[in-house]
Design a protein around this motif. Structure first.
Motif, PDB file in Angstrom:
ATOM      1  N   SER A   1       0.835  -1.202   0.000  1.00 39.69           N
ATOM      2  CA  SER A   1       0.000   0.000   0.000  1.00 39.69           C
ATOM      3  C   SER A   1       0.868   1.249   0.000  1.00 39.69           C
ATOM      4  O   SER A   1       2.075   1.191   0.211  1.00 39.69           O
ATOM      5  CB  SER A   1      -0.910   0.019   1.229  1.00 39.69           C
ATOM      6  OG  SER A   1      -0.160   0.342   2.391  1.00 39.69           O
ATOM      7  N   ASP A   2       0.225   2.388  -0.238  1.00 38.85           N
ATOM      8  CA  ASP A   2       0.917   3.683  -0.162  1.00 38.85           C
ATOM      9  C   ASP A   2       0.189   4.589   0.828  1.00 38.85           C
ATOM     10  O   ASP A   2       0.097   5.794   0.647  1.00 38.85           O
ATOM     11  CB  ASP A   2       1.000   4.346  -1.543  1.00 38.85           C
ATOM     12  CG  ASP A   2      -0.372   4.618  -2.147  1.00 38.85           C
ATOM     13  OD1 ASP A   2      -1.378   4.143  -1.567  1.00 38.85           O
ATOM     14  OD2 ASP A   2      -0.436   5.291  -3.182  1.00 38.85           O
ATOM     15  N   PHE A   3      -0.331   4.014   1.895  1.00 40.68           N
ATOM     16  CA  PHE A   3      -1.103   4.763   2.873  1.00 40.68           C
ATOM     17  C   PHE A   3      -0.190   5.665   3.702  1.00 40.68           C
ATOM     18  O   PHE A   3       0.861   5.247   4.185  1.00 40.68           O
ATOM     19  CB  PHE A   3      -1.870   3.816   3.794  1.00 40.68           C
ATOM     20  CG  PHE A   3      -2.899   2.976   3.081  1.00 40.68           C
ATOM     21  CD1 PHE A   3      -3.532   3.442   1.947  1.00 40.68           C
ATOM     22  CD2 PHE A   3      -3.238   1.716   3.555  1.00 40.68           C
ATOM     23  CE1 PHE A   3      -4.490   2.684   1.284  1.00 40.68           C
ATOM     24  CE2 PHE A   3      -4.192   0.948   2.908  1.00 40.68           C
ATOM     25  CZ  PHE A   3      -4.817   1.423   1.772  1.00 40.68           C
ATOM     26  N   LYS A   4      -0.629   6.922   3.870  1.00 40.19           N
ATOM     27  CA  LYS A   4       0.157   7.911   4.611  1.00 40.19           C
ATOM     28  C   LYS A   4      -0.748   8.753   5.496  1.00 40.19           C
ATOM     29  O   LYS A   4      -1.952   8.891   5.233  1.00 40.19           O
ATOM     30  CB  LYS A   4       0.908   8.842   3.654  1.00 40.19           C
ATOM     31  CG  LYS A   4       1.926   8.171   2.764  1.00 40.19           C
ATOM     32  CD  LYS A   4       2.604   9.192   1.861  1.00 40.19           C
ATOM     33  CE  LYS A   4       3.607   8.530   0.926  1.00 40.19           C
ATOM     34  NZ  LYS A   4       4.281   9.500   0.045  1.00 40.19           N
ATOM     35  N   PHE A   5      -0.133   9.336   6.521  1.00 36.68           N
ATOM     36  CA  PHE A   5      -0.829  10.268   7.410  1.00 36.68           C
ATOM     37  C   PHE A   5       0.147  11.386   7.733  1.00 36.68           C
ATOM     38  O   PHE A   5       1.205  11.148   8.319  1.00 36.68           O
ATOM     39  CB  PHE A   5      -1.242   9.550   8.708  1.00 36.68           C
ATOM     40  CG  PHE A   5      -2.156  10.351   9.597  1.00 36.68           C
ATOM     41  CD1 PHE A   5      -3.508  10.068   9.649  1.00 36.68           C
ATOM     42  CD2 PHE A   5      -1.661  11.373  10.398  1.00 36.68           C
ATOM     43  CE1 PHE A   5      -4.365  10.800  10.482  1.00 36.68           C
ATOM     44  CE2 PHE A   5      -2.492  12.108  11.226  1.00 36.68           C
ATOM     45  CZ  PHE A   5      -3.856  11.823  11.264  1.00 36.68           C
ATOM     46  N   SER A   6      -0.168  12.608   7.316  1.00 32.72           N
ATOM     47  CA  SER A   6       0.741  13.727   7.560  1.00 32.72           C
ATOM     48  C   SER A   6       0.083  14.760   8.476  1.00 32.72           C
ATOM     49  O   SER A   6      -1.127  14.996   8.410  1.00 32.72           O
ATOM     50  CB  SER A   6       1.174  14.394   6.254  1.00 32.72           C
ATOM     51  OG  SER A   6       0.145  15.176   5.697  1.00 32.72           O
ATOM     52  N   ILE A   7       0.911  15.337   9.335  1.00 32.93           N
ATOM     53  CA  ILE A   7       0.497  16.401  10.258  1.00 32.93           C
ATOM     54  C   ILE A   7       1.375  17.611   9.952  1.00 32.93           C
ATOM     55  O   ILE A   7       2.607  17.515  10.019  1.00 32.93           O
ATOM     56  CB  ILE A   7       0.702  15.971  11.720  1.00 32.93           C
ATOM     57  CG1 ILE A   7       0.013  14.634  11.988  1.00 32.93           C
ATOM     58  CG2 ILE A   7       0.190  17.045  12.672  1.00 32.93           C
ATOM     59  CD1 ILE A   7       0.382  14.020  13.331  1.00 32.93           C
ATOM     60  N   SER A   8       0.770  18.747   9.616  1.00 30.30           N
ATOM     61  CA  SER A   8       1.576  19.893   9.199  1.00 30.30           C
ATOM     62  C   SER A   8       0.839  21.207   9.425  1.00 30.30           C
ATOM     63  O   SER A   8      -0.311  21.236   9.867  1.00 30.30           O
ATOM     64  CB  SER A   8       1.947  19.755   7.714  1.00 30.30           C
ATOM     65  OG  SER A   8       0.775  19.774   6.905  1.00 30.30           O
ATOM     66  N   GLU A   9       1.528  22.292   9.109  1.00 34.57           N
ATOM     67  CA  GLU A   9       0.981  23.649   9.089  1.00 34.57           C
ATOM     68  C   GLU A   9       0.217  24.040  10.364  1.00 34.57           C
ATOM     69  O   GLU A   9      -0.962  24.412  10.308  1.00 34.57           O
ATOM     70  CB  GLU A   9       0.069  23.835   7.874  1.00 34.57           C
ATOM     71  CG  GLU A   9       0.787  23.646   6.550  1.00 34.57           C
ATOM     72  CD  GLU A   9      -0.137  23.874   5.352  1.00 34.57           C
ATOM     73  OE1 GLU A   9      -1.224  24.469   5.532  1.00 34.57           O
ATOM     74  OE2 GLU A   9       0.234  23.445   4.243  1.00 34.57           O
ATOM     75  N   PRO A  10       0.862  23.982  11.527  1.00 35.60           N
ATOM     76  CA  PRO A  10       0.181  24.443  12.746  1.00 35.60           C
ATOM     77  C   PRO A  10      -0.063  25.950  12.696  1.00 35.60           C
ATOM     78  O   PRO A  10       0.846  26.726  12.402  1.00 35.60           O
ATOM     79  CB  PRO A  10       1.160  24.063  13.858  1.00 35.60           C
ATOM     80  CG  PRO A  10       2.494  24.019  13.186  1.00 35.60           C
ATOM     81  CD  PRO A  10       2.241  23.537  11.795  1.00 35.60           C
ATOM     82  N   LEU A  11      -1.290  26.353  12.961  1.00 33.11           N
ATOM     83  CA  LEU A  11      -1.652  27.771  12.923  1.00 33.11           C
ATOM     84  C   LEU A  11      -2.530  28.102  14.128  1.00 33.11           C
ATOM     85  O   LEU A  11      -3.278  27.258  14.612  1.00 33.11           O
ATOM     86  CB  LEU A  11      -2.414  28.103  11.632  1.00 33.11           C
ATOM     87  CG  LEU A  11      -1.674  27.939  10.306  1.00 33.11           C
ATOM     88  CD1 LEU A  11      -2.653  28.138   9.153  1.00 33.11           C
ATOM     89  CD2 LEU A  11      -0.525  28.921  10.198  1.00 33.11           C
ATOM     90  N   GLN A  12      -2.438  29.323  14.557  1.00 30.64           N
ATOM     91  CA  GLN A  12      -3.293  29.783  15.654  1.00 30.64           C
ATOM     92  C   GLN A  12      -4.467  30.551  15.058  1.00 30.64           C
ATOM     93  O   GLN A  12      -4.286  31.521  14.325  1.00 30.64           O
ATOM     94  CB  GLN A  12      -2.498  30.680  16.606  1.00 30.64           C
ATOM     95  CG  GLN A  12      -3.233  31.016  17.890  1.00 30.64           C
ATOM     96  CD  GLN A  12      -2.345  31.755  18.876  1.00 30.64           C
ATOM     97  OE1 GLN A  12      -1.482  32.530  18.475  1.00 30.64           O
ATOM     98  NE2 GLN A  12      -2.538  31.511  20.163  1.00 30.64           N
ATOM     99  N   ASN A  13      -5.671  30.094  15.355  1.00 27.09           N
ATOM    100  CA  ASN A  13      -6.848  30.758  14.781  1.00 27.09           C
ATOM    101  C   ASN A  13      -7.295  31.931  15.655  1.00 27.09           C
ATOM    102  O   ASN A  13      -6.654  32.279  16.648  1.00 27.09           O
ATOM    103  CB  ASN A  13      -7.989  29.755  14.572  1.00 27.09           C
ATOM    104  CG  ASN A  13      -8.476  29.136  15.883  1.00 27.09           C
ATOM    105  OD1 ASN A  13      -8.255  29.676  16.960  1.00 27.09           O
ATOM    106  ND2 ASN A  13      -9.159  28.009  15.776  1.00 27.09           N
ATOM    107  N   GLY A  14      -8.410  32.527  15.293  1.00 22.14           N
ATOM    108  CA  GLY A  14      -8.889  33.711  15.996  1.00 22.14           C
ATOM    109  C   GLY A  14      -9.278  33.456  17.435  1.00 22.14           C
ATOM    110  O   GLY A  14      -9.387  34.392  18.230  1.00 22.14           O
ATOM    111  N   SER A  15      -9.509  32.200  17.778  1.00 24.35           N
ATOM    112  CA  SER A  15      -9.885  31.832  19.149  1.00 24.35           C
ATOM    113  C   SER A  15      -8.675  31.417  19.969  1.00 24.35           C
ATOM    114  O   SER A  15      -8.817  30.807  21.034  1.00 24.35           O
ATOM    115  CB  SER A  15     -10.899  30.680  19.117  1.00 24.35           C
ATOM    116  OG  SER A  15     -12.045  31.029  18.370  1.00 24.35           O
ATOM    117  N   ASN A  16      -7.481  31.736  19.438  1.00 17.45           N
ATOM    118  CA  ASN A  16      -6.229  31.364  20.109  1.00 17.45           C
ATOM    119  C   ASN A  16      -6.076  29.846  20.280  1.00 17.45           C
ATOM    120  O   ASN A  16      -5.458  29.366  21.227  1.00 17.45           O
ATOM    121  CB  ASN A  16      -6.114  32.035  21.479  1.00 17.45           C
ATOM    122  CG  ASN A  16      -5.943  33.545  21.349  1.00 17.45           C
ATOM    123  OD1 ASN A  16      -5.296  34.019  20.418  1.00 17.45           O
ATOM    124  ND2 ASN A  16      -6.541  34.288  22.280  1.00 17.45           N
TER     125      ASN A  16
END
Length: 223
Positions: free
Chosen positions: A34-49
Motif C-alpha cells: 500500500s501507499d497509505f500515509k498520514f501527515s500532520i503539518s501547518e500548525p496555525l493559531q486561529n482567531g480563538s487562540n
C-alpha cells in the motif's frame, strides 16, 4: 508532534515515520502492498487562540482509499491518528494473503539487519559516494538476474526501479526498498539470494549502508 512521534514508535510493527520535521510529520504504512500515509503539518493559531493542524491522510475510511485533507484542533489530532492506525491495521490483516504475510515477515527481518543511526535518515538521501556504490551494486545484481532473464523479469524490473530512484529517496526509504527487494528474492530462491548477498560483499555494499551481509549469509541453510 511529540505525542505523534511516540505513538508511531509504539506502533512500529505497522507504522514508519518517513518525515520528521519540526512542523511536519509524515507517517506511512510499512506494508509494501500500500501507499497509505498520514501527515500532520501547518500548525496555525486561529482567531480563538486555538492551534489547528492540517491533516492529510489516506485511506479516508474503510470504504474509500482516496486521500482526505482536513484542518482540526490540536486535541483532535491524536484521535484522528489513532483511528487511522486502527483502520490500517484492520486493512492489512484483512487483505494480506498467506504469501503476502510471509513476504512482509521477510522484509521486516532484512530491515532489522540494517543499522540506521543517522538523525537525518528520514529527511536526507545517502551521500553521493554511497549512492554510487549502491547504484553499482544493483547494476551487478541486474546482470546476475539477466542470466535467467525470463524467470527473473519481475525482480529485474524492481531492481531497475530502485536503481533509478536512489537519488530521490531518503536513507530510510532506500533501506526499506532494498529490504523489500531482498525479501522478494528470498521468497523466490535461497540460492539466488545467496548469490546476490555475495555480490554485496564484493561491491563493499556493507560499508556503504552498514548492512550486515556476512551475518545474513551465515543464517542461510547452506555453505
Amino acid at each position: 508532534m511529540k505525542k505523534a512521534r511516540s505513538f508511531t514508535e509504539s506502533n512500529s510493527d505497522i507504522l514508519e515515520l518517513t518525515k520528521n520535521g519540526a512542523f511536519e510529520l509524515i507517517i506511512e504504512d510499512k506494508s509494501n502492498l500500500s501507499d497509505f500515509k498520514f501527515s500532520i503539518s501547518e500548525p496555525l493559531q486561529n482567531g480563538s487562540n486555538t492551534i489547528v493542524f492540517k491533516l492529510d491522510y489516506n485511506p479516508t475510511n474503510s470504504i474509500l482509499t482516496n486521500p482526505r485533507s482536513v484542518r482540526t484542533q490540536e486535541n483532535s489530532v491524536m484521535t484522528c491518528l489513532e483511528e487511522w492506525t486502527e483502520l490500517i491495521r484492520s486493512y492489512n490483516e484483512v487483505n494480506l494473503t498467506p504469501e503476502e504475510h510471509i513476504l512482509n515477515e521477510y522484509e521486516k527481518e532484512f530491515y532489522t539487519n540494517f543499522e540506521i543511526i543517522d538523525e537525518d535518515a528520514d529527511s536526507k538521501p545517502y551521500e553521493l559516494d554511497k549512492q554510487i556504490i549502491i547504484h553499482n551494486y544493483f547494476t551487478n545484481v541486474i546482470k546476475l538476474l539477466k542470466v535467467d532473464e525470463e524467470e527473473n523479469q519481475e525482480l529485474i524490473q524492481e531492481a531497475e526501479i530502485i536503481q533509478s530512484e536512489i537519488p530521490n529517496m531518503t536513507k530510510k526509504v532506500t533501506i526499506k526498498r532494498i529490504s523489500n527487494f531482498f525479501a522478494k528474492v528470498r521468497k523466490k530462491s535461497l540460492p539466488l539470494l545467496k548469490e546476490i548477498l555475495e555480490l554485496g560483499k564484493k561491491e563493499v555494499f556493507k560499508k556503504a549502508v552498514n548492512f550486515l551481509i556476512e551475518g545474513m549469509i551465515d543464517l542461510l541453510p547452506f555453505g
